[in-house]
Write an enzyme that holds these catalytic residues in place. Structure first.
Site, PDB file in Angstrom:
ATOM      1  CE1 TYR A 128     105.239   9.126  83.661  1.00 25.65           C
ATOM      2  CE2 TYR A 128     103.022  10.035  83.599  1.00 25.65           C
ATOM      3  CZ  TYR A 128     104.184   9.669  82.947  1.00 25.65           C
ATOM      4  OH  TYR A 128     104.285   9.841  81.588  1.00 25.65           O
ATOM      5  CG  ASP A 223     102.038  16.354  88.719  1.00 26.71           C
ATOM      6  OD1 ASP A 223     100.986  16.790  88.191  1.00 26.71           O
ATOM      7  OD2 ASP A 223     102.776  15.515  88.167  1.00 26.71           O
ATOM      8  CE  LYS A 251      96.545  12.192  83.087  1.00 29.05           C
ATOM      9  NZ  LYS A 251      97.647  11.852  83.945  1.00 29.05           N
TER      10      LYS A 251
HETATM   11  C1  LIG Z   1      99.137  12.096  83.448  1.00 30.13           C
HETATM   12  C2  LIG Z   1     100.068  12.766  84.385  1.00 30.13           C
HETATM   13  C3  LIG Z   1     101.112  13.596  83.948  1.00 30.13           C
HETATM   14  C4  LIG Z   1     101.467  13.737  82.487  1.00 30.13           C
HETATM   15  O1  LIG Z   1     100.436  14.283  81.749  1.00 30.13           O
HETATM   16  P1  LIG Z   1     100.413  14.010  80.148  1.00 30.13           P
HETATM   17  O2  LIG Z   1      99.293  14.870  79.683  1.00 30.13           O
HETATM   18  O3  LIG Z   1     100.205  12.542  79.989  1.00 30.13           O
HETATM   19  O4  LIG Z   1     101.737  14.439  79.627  1.00 30.13           O
HETATM   20  C5  LIG Z   1     101.841  14.290  84.885  1.00 30.13           C
HETATM   21  N1  LIG Z   1     101.587  14.157  86.199  1.00 30.13           N
HETATM   22  C6  LIG Z   1     100.613  13.356  86.658  1.00 30.13           C
HETATM   23  C7  LIG Z   1     100.357  13.290  88.119  1.00 30.13           C
HETATM   24  C8  LIG Z   1      99.837  12.617  85.772  1.00 30.13           C
HETATM   25  O5  LIG Z   1      98.909  11.788  86.237  1.00 30.13           O
END
Ligand SMILES: *Cc1c(COP(=O)(O)O)cnc(C)c1O
Length: 416
Positions: A128, A223, A251
């Site tokens: 994701y 990511d 995060k």
């Molecule tokens: C949470 C997440 C996102 C998106 O971040 P948001 O701040 O919710 O837009 C993208 N990549 C990964 C791996 C994530 O866990």
């Protein structure tokens, strides 16, 4: 609010019931509006690596707020946080701040496309990357390599620019990049996929990904929105000894406030406006309050030897609950990497791809989730979400999870 929530996974649709409404967090615990306390293993889905309302983060936020929340100009804390991130992550020369992980991945992909002059991108099933259009794409059926929109509102023409590959499959990856690599701008991956179970990859798979993308001039994007500053100071790149071309953060780097960032080598980052032609901007990007929260968080992590301690906390949890999982009426194991953990409710070794996850797991998880909640333990309301440990998790909190799990896995609660 549609579904009663501001983000869909909070709505308990996967487990049934109604989401709890929270009013307070302190350390490893949260309190709902009825005054019930829960030991929290959700951690706001990743940011709260120090636990809720850590005094040093709260103080940094209050100090910053009292001196003006945002200036629309570079700020001192923003520069400090940029320097901290750049010096912590392998191969990183520059970063740009944004306000969410979604913005970070969306912008990194635009940058990769702008820098390479190519349109297509590759993602992996089970990873994701936020909700930008080109990333809300699932694998096409059969031999179709083009992706299909995984959300209404994403044009098929956009999805066709995204190719979806399985994780853990060097042959498919190598074949695609050798055949079509000169049309592929970027491959994006969660190097530690943690949004669809915890699908820990073989280092050889990531090494092949690095080698094959480099061969064809395709930008490799790690990511690390979850794994960045969680699994090590230098994220998965440090852990695996593999340096991507671009990286995305979110995060943890916002310390519980809305922050994302993306960065990479100078020769790629120089394509970004105002130095180059790839446009990207944000009114509240790098605002003083969020930067202060992120900086305070990274400072505490560094000072308190967090990564060693988080590994120790994770190890204790694994040791405590393994015998409890053995009593389950179905196969159940703990998959763990440092402070990330996931209950794999299936037989065999830990899955490494989305296809290897047993679809029965969701039904097995439902009664467990509710029984844990009844015992004052909050896990994510979905079988496919990971648990997050923080520096605030003490032995007593881990013991609560063990005891609650022992009760939840009682044959009267779950059936095989
Ligand atoms: C949470 C997440 C996102 C998106 O971040 P948001 O701040 O919710 O837009 C993208 N990549 C990964 C791996 C994530 O866990």
């Amino acid at each position: 609010m549609p579904g009663g929530v501001s983000s869909p996974v909070r709505a308990f649709r996967a487990v049934g019931g109604t989401p709890l409404v929270m009013q307070r967090g302190a350390g490893a615990e949260i309190e709902d509006v009825d005054g019930r306390w829960y030991t929290d293993f959700v951690g706001s889905w990743g940011p709260l690596i120090l636990g809720h309302a850590h005094p040093e983060v709260v103080r940094a936020i209050a100090d910053a707020a009292s001196r003006g929340t945002t200036f629309g100009a570079p700020g001192e804390k923003e520069i400090e946080l940029a320097e901290r991130i750049v010096s912590s992550y392998p191969g990183l020369d520059q970063v740009r701040f944004v306000s969410s992980g979604t913005e970070a991945t969306m912008s990194a992909i635009r940058l990769a496309r702008g820098a390479t002059g190519r349109d297509q991108i590759v993602k992996f099933a089970g990873c994701y990357h936020g909700h930008a259009d080109h990333l809300l794409v699932a694998a096409g059926s059969g031999l179709v390599t083009f992706g299909q929109p995984s959300s209404a509102g994403v044009p098929e023409a956009f999805a066709r620019e995204t190719i979806v590959l399985p994780l853990d499959d060097e042959a498919r990856l190598t074949e695609l990049l050798r055949r079509e690599g000169d049309r592929i701008a970027a491959v994006i991956i969660e190097p530690i996929p943690a949004n669809n179970g915890l699908l820990i990859q073989r280092p050889e798979f990531l090494a092949t990904l690095r080698r094959e993308t480099e061969r064809v001039g395709t930008v490799l994007i790690f990511d690390e929105v979850i794994s960045g500053f969680r699994v090590a100071r230098g994220g998965a790149a440090e852990l695996f000894g593999i340096t991507p071309d671009l990286v995305t953060f979110g995060k943890i780097v916002g310390g519980g406030l809305p922050v994302g960032a993306f960065g990479g080598r100078r020769d790629l980052m120089r394509h970004l406006a105002p130095d180059g032609p790839v446009y990207q901007a944000g009114t509240l990007s790098g605002n003083a309050v969020a930067m202060a929260a992120g900086l305070a968080t990274l400072t505490v992590l560094e000072r308190d030897h967090a990564w060693q301690r988080l590994e120790a906390i994770g190890h204790s949890l694994a040791t405590l609950i393994a015998p409890v999982l053995d009593t389950a009426p179905f196969p159940a194991t703990l998959v763990r990497l440092g402070s990330l953990f996931w209950l794999a409710l299936q037989a065999g070794p830990p899955p490494r791809s989305a296809a290897a996850i047993d679809p029965e797991a969701a039904a097995r998880y439902r009664p467990i989730f509710h029984a844990l909640l009844d015992h004052g333990v909050a896990l994510a309301p979905s079988a496919y979400e990971v648990g997050f440990l923080s520096l605030a998790h003490q032995p007593v909190h881990l013991a609560r999870l063990r005891d609650a799990l022992a009760a939840a896995l009682h044959p009267a609660v779950v059936r095989a």
